[in-house]
Scaffold this motif. Structure first.
Motif, PDB file in Angstrom:
ATOM      1  N   ALA A 171     -44.373  14.888 -30.840  1.00 27.54           N
ATOM      2  CA  ALA A 171     -44.855  15.406 -32.119  1.00 27.54           C
ATOM      3  C   ALA A 171     -44.977  16.923 -32.093  1.00 27.54           C
ATOM      4  N   ASP A 172     -45.368  17.464 -30.941  1.00 28.24           N
ATOM      5  CA  ASP A 172     -45.596  18.911 -30.851  1.00 28.24           C
ATOM      6  C   ASP A 172     -44.297  19.704 -30.894  1.00 28.24           C
ATOM      7  N   LEU A 173     -43.302  19.257 -30.141  1.00 27.92           N
ATOM      8  CA  LEU A 173     -42.088  20.049 -29.955  1.00 27.92           C
ATOM      9  C   LEU A 173     -40.875  19.503 -30.681  1.00 27.92           C
ATOM     10  N   PRO A 179     -65.426  36.806 -29.237  1.00 29.57           N
ATOM     11  CA  PRO A 179     -65.714  35.558 -28.513  1.00 29.57           C
ATOM     12  C   PRO A 179     -64.472  34.921 -27.905  1.00 29.57           C
ATOM     13  N   THR A 180     -63.333  35.074 -28.579  1.00 30.18           N
ATOM     14  CA  THR A 180     -62.119  34.423 -28.101  1.00 30.18           C
ATOM     15  C   THR A 180     -61.490  35.135 -26.909  1.00 30.18           C
ATOM     16  N   CYS A 181     -62.045  36.256 -26.469  1.00 28.25           N
ATOM     17  CA  CYS A 181     -61.507  36.895 -25.263  1.00 28.25           C
ATOM     18  C   CYS A 181     -61.758  36.028 -24.039  1.00 28.25           C
ATOM     19  N   HIS A 182     -62.683  35.076 -24.146  1.00 34.11           N
ATOM     20  CA  HIS A 182     -62.956  34.166 -23.035  1.00 34.11           C
ATOM     21  C   HIS A 182     -62.065  32.922 -23.077  1.00 34.11           C
ATOM     22  N   ILE A 183     -61.168  32.874 -24.060  1.00 31.26           N
ATOM     23  CA  ILE A 183     -60.151  31.817 -24.125  1.00 31.26           C
ATOM     24  C   ILE A 183     -58.805  32.471 -23.845  1.00 31.26           C
ATOM     25  N   GLY A 184     -58.076  31.937 -22.896  1.00 30.59           N
ATOM     26  CA  GLY A 184     -56.752  32.435 -22.578  1.00 30.59           C
ATOM     27  C   GLY A 184     -55.694  31.463 -23.084  1.00 30.59           C
ATOM     28  N   LEU A 185     -54.456  31.909 -23.055  1.00 25.69           N
ATOM     29  CA  LEU A 185     -53.343  31.056 -23.455  1.00 25.69           C
ATOM     30  C   LEU A 185     -52.468  30.782 -22.249  1.00 25.69           C
ATOM     31  N   GLY A 186     -52.362  29.517 -21.860  1.00 23.26           N
ATOM     32  CA  GLY A 186     -51.481  29.103 -20.787  1.00 23.26           C
ATOM     33  C   GLY A 186     -50.136  28.668 -21.352  1.00 23.26           C
ATOM     34  N   LEU A 187     -49.072  28.983 -20.643  1.00 20.69           N
ATOM     35  CA  LEU A 187     -47.724  28.757 -21.168  1.00 20.69           C
ATOM     36  C   LEU A 187     -47.006  27.576 -20.519  1.00 20.69           C
ATOM     37  N   ALA A 188     -47.738  26.720 -19.823  1.00 18.14           N
ATOM     38  CA  ALA A 188     -47.100  25.582 -19.150  1.00 18.14           C
ATOM     39  C   ALA A 188     -46.386  24.665 -20.136  1.00 18.14           C
ATOM     40  N   ALA A 189     -46.952  24.488 -21.327  1.00 20.33           N
ATOM     41  CA  ALA A 189     -46.422  23.509 -22.278  1.00 20.33           C
ATOM     42  C   ALA A 189     -45.231  24.018 -23.070  1.00 20.33           C
ATOM     43  N   VAL A 190     -45.018  25.326 -23.100  1.00 24.16           N
ATOM     44  CA  VAL A 190     -43.947  25.875 -23.948  1.00 24.16           C
ATOM     45  C   VAL A 190     -42.900  26.658 -23.170  1.00 24.16           C
ATOM     46  N   GLY A 191     -43.100  26.838 -21.873  1.00 24.49           N
ATOM     47  CA  GLY A 191     -42.137  27.597 -21.090  1.00 24.49           C
ATOM     48  C   GLY A 191     -40.984  26.770 -20.569  1.00 24.49           C
ATOM     49  N   ARG A 192     -41.040  25.452 -20.782  1.00 27.96           N
ATOM     50  CA  ARG A 192     -40.028  24.516 -20.300  1.00 27.96           C
ATOM     51  C   ARG A 192     -40.005  23.321 -21.242  1.00 27.96           C
ATOM     52  N   PRO A 193     -38.908  22.598 -21.327  1.00 24.52           N
ATOM     53  CA  PRO A 193     -38.826  21.508 -22.308  1.00 24.52           C
ATOM     54  C   PRO A 193     -39.604  20.260 -21.928  1.00 24.52           C
ATOM     55  N   GLY A 194     -39.829  20.023 -20.636  1.00 23.68           N
ATOM     56  CA  GLY A 194     -40.545  18.840 -20.206  1.00 23.68           C
ATOM     57  C   GLY A 194     -41.863  19.182 -19.537  1.00 23.68           C
ATOM     58  N   ARG A 228     -35.515  21.583 -28.240  1.00 20.23           N
ATOM     59  CA  ARG A 228     -36.228  22.281 -27.176  1.00 20.23           C
ATOM     60  C   ARG A 228     -35.278  23.230 -26.452  1.00 20.23           C
ATOM     61  N   SER A 229     -34.409  23.842 -27.214  1.00 16.51           N
ATOM     62  CA  SER A 229     -33.488  24.816 -26.639  1.00 16.51           C
ATOM     63  C   SER A 229     -34.265  26.029 -26.131  1.00 16.51           C
ATOM     64  N   VAL A 230     -33.613  26.815 -25.292  1.00 11.83           N
ATOM     65  CA  VAL A 230     -34.253  28.028 -24.779  1.00 11.83           C
ATOM     66  C   VAL A 230     -34.681  28.920 -25.933  1.00 11.83           C
ATOM     67  N   ASP A 231     -33.799  29.115 -26.904  1.00 15.12           N
ATOM     68  CA  ASP A 231     -34.127  30.007 -28.021  1.00 15.12           C
ATOM     69  C   ASP A 231     -35.289  29.473 -28.841  1.00 15.12           C
ATOM     70  N   ARG A 232     -35.327  28.144 -29.052  1.00 15.27           N
ATOM     71  CA  ARG A 232     -36.413  27.587 -29.857  1.00 15.27           C
ATOM     72  C   ARG A 232     -37.752  27.732 -29.142  1.00 15.27           C
ATOM     73  N   LEU A 233     -37.793  27.473 -27.841  1.00 10.53           N
ATOM     74  CA  LEU A 233     -39.058  27.599 -27.127  1.00 10.53           C
ATOM     75  C   LEU A 233     -39.448  29.062 -26.938  1.00 10.53           C
ATOM     76  N   ARG A 234     -38.462  29.938 -26.852  1.00  8.41           N
ATOM     77  CA  ARG A 234     -38.780  31.374 -26.814  1.00  8.41           C
ATOM     78  C   ARG A 234     -39.478  31.782 -28.116  1.00  8.41           C
ATOM     79  N   THR A 235     -38.907  31.359 -29.239  1.00  8.58           N
ATOM     80  CA  THR A 235     -39.500  31.687 -30.541  1.00  8.58           C
ATOM     81  C   THR A 235     -40.890  31.095 -30.665  1.00  8.58           C
ATOM     82  N   ARG A 236     -41.045  29.841 -30.256  1.00  5.86           N
ATOM     83  CA  ARG A 236     -42.353  29.189 -30.328  1.00  5.86           C
ATOM     84  C   ARG A 236     -43.381  29.933 -29.480  1.00  5.86           C
ATOM     85  N   THR A 237     -42.972  30.330 -28.266  1.00  2.00           N
ATOM     86  CA  THR A 237     -43.883  31.056 -27.390  1.00  2.00           C
ATOM     87  C   THR A 237     -44.309  32.371 -28.015  1.00  2.00           C
TER      88      THR A 237
END
Length: 323
Positions: free
Chosen positions: A35-37, A12-27, A41-50
């Motif tokens: 609260a989320d981040l 069922p979850t194949c119809h849900i995708g993951l968008g990376l707008a919120a984690v590909g950049r700090p702002g 928000r360093s490059v390495d931290r957001l890379r790991t989170r992604t």
């Protein structure tokens, strides 16, 4: 659906995708980012989170991943994840061109991205995306088409996009703004040598903004795959910001406001993929519960009362701060 890997997926979850707008950049403009981040928000931290989000999404059946040239380093983070997992060959990767990221990894830049739908920008950004994603790029979309976009009338650009399609790249477009329906219908009319150019459309649709629905149904009927973005209205439909009616329905289902909001979109017969914009693994897990939410007529009626006019909705969205 132009992607056999999605059309034949059974979870069922194949119809849900993951968008990376919120984690590909700090702002970004999503509510609740502090609260989320947090502060790191360093490059390495957001890379790991992604990568953590991609791992969790893939393990739970998600098979579409969505990036863009303007999402900071989203393509790079996604490519790193793919390169470390050469056995992952059953996913669909989409990206977008048309906006250039200009914030230089800052959350308080004067300007975070610049829009340009010219052929020159397409050629530059296509080369950039190819250099990062290579043959893992399945779908390339024009980012945020509006009715006045030159991308709708530039015949030379259309020819180049048709060349890319002939070489195996799926060509699509996304829309934004109060005139999404007009942009969708204009794009459906774009042809090259008598054949429709676009195979996918990605548009904003959620409990607050439903104005694109008739045009998205037309796109689906014309054979396009519909991808829905901003199903959470940039956090306006997530607790604690959600309207009381949504909170009440969520309590009745014993699930989160986010799961109910996403489920409302998933039930649309024209919706092929609905994007989660999760920034944390817990958010993603909660989002994925949308696949099992069952809403009755009374609940649907109460949620239908949340709809705002498109002008009002997009005005409120335009006031959300980058943070």
């Amino acid at each position: 659906m132009p992607f056999a890997r999605l059309a034949t997926a059974t979870t069922p979850t194949c119809h849900i995708g993951l968008g990376l707008a919120a984690v590909g950049r700090p702002g970004y403009i999503n509510l609740g980012r502090d609260a989320d981040l947090g502060d790191n928000r360093s490059v390495d931290r957001l890379r790991t989170r992604t990568h953590e989000l991609l791992d969790a999404a893939y393990a739970q059946g998600v098979r579409y991943f969505d990036a863009a040239r303007s999402y900071g380093r989203s393509e790079e983070f996604l490519a790193d994840w793919l390169n470390a997992r050469p056995d992952v060959d059953d996913i669909v990767v989409g990206s977008k061109w048309g906006y250039t990221y200009t914030a230089a990894w800052s959350t308080d830049a004067e300007q975070h991205e610049v829009k340009d739908h010219t052929l020159a920008t397409y050629e530059r950004q296509r080369a950039e995306s190819d250099a990062i994603l290579g043959d893992r790029l399945d779908l390339y979309q024009i980012h945020s088409v509006t009715p006045d976009s030159p991308a709708l009338t530039d015949k030379e650009l259309h020819a180049r996009l048709a060349e890319a399609a002939a070489q195996g790249l799926t060509v699509g477009f996304s829309t934004s703004g109060p005139a999404q329906a007009d942009a969708i219908r204009a794009a459906l009319a774009v042809t090259v040598d008598g054949e429709p150019l676009f195979r996918t459309v990605q548009s904003t649709y959620n409990a607050l903004e439903t104005s694109a629905a008739p045009a998205l149904a037309e796109a689906h009927a014309a054979g396009l795959t519909v991808i829905v973005k901003e199903a959470m209205a940039n956090g306006r439909l997530a607790a604690p910001h959600a309207p009381d009616a949504l909170k009440a329905v969520a309590e009745e289902t014993s699930l989160g406001c986010d799961a109910v909001a996403l489920a409302l979109v998933l039930r649309q017969p024209w919706a092929g993929v609905v994007l989660s914009g999760a920034a944390t693994a817990n958010q993603l897990a909660s989002n994925l519960h949308a696949a099992v939410v069952d809403l009755d007529d009374d609940q649907l009626g109460r949620l239908a009362a949340l709809v705002e006019g498109p002008q009002a909705y997009w005005e409120k969205r335009g006031q959300l701060p980058w943070h």
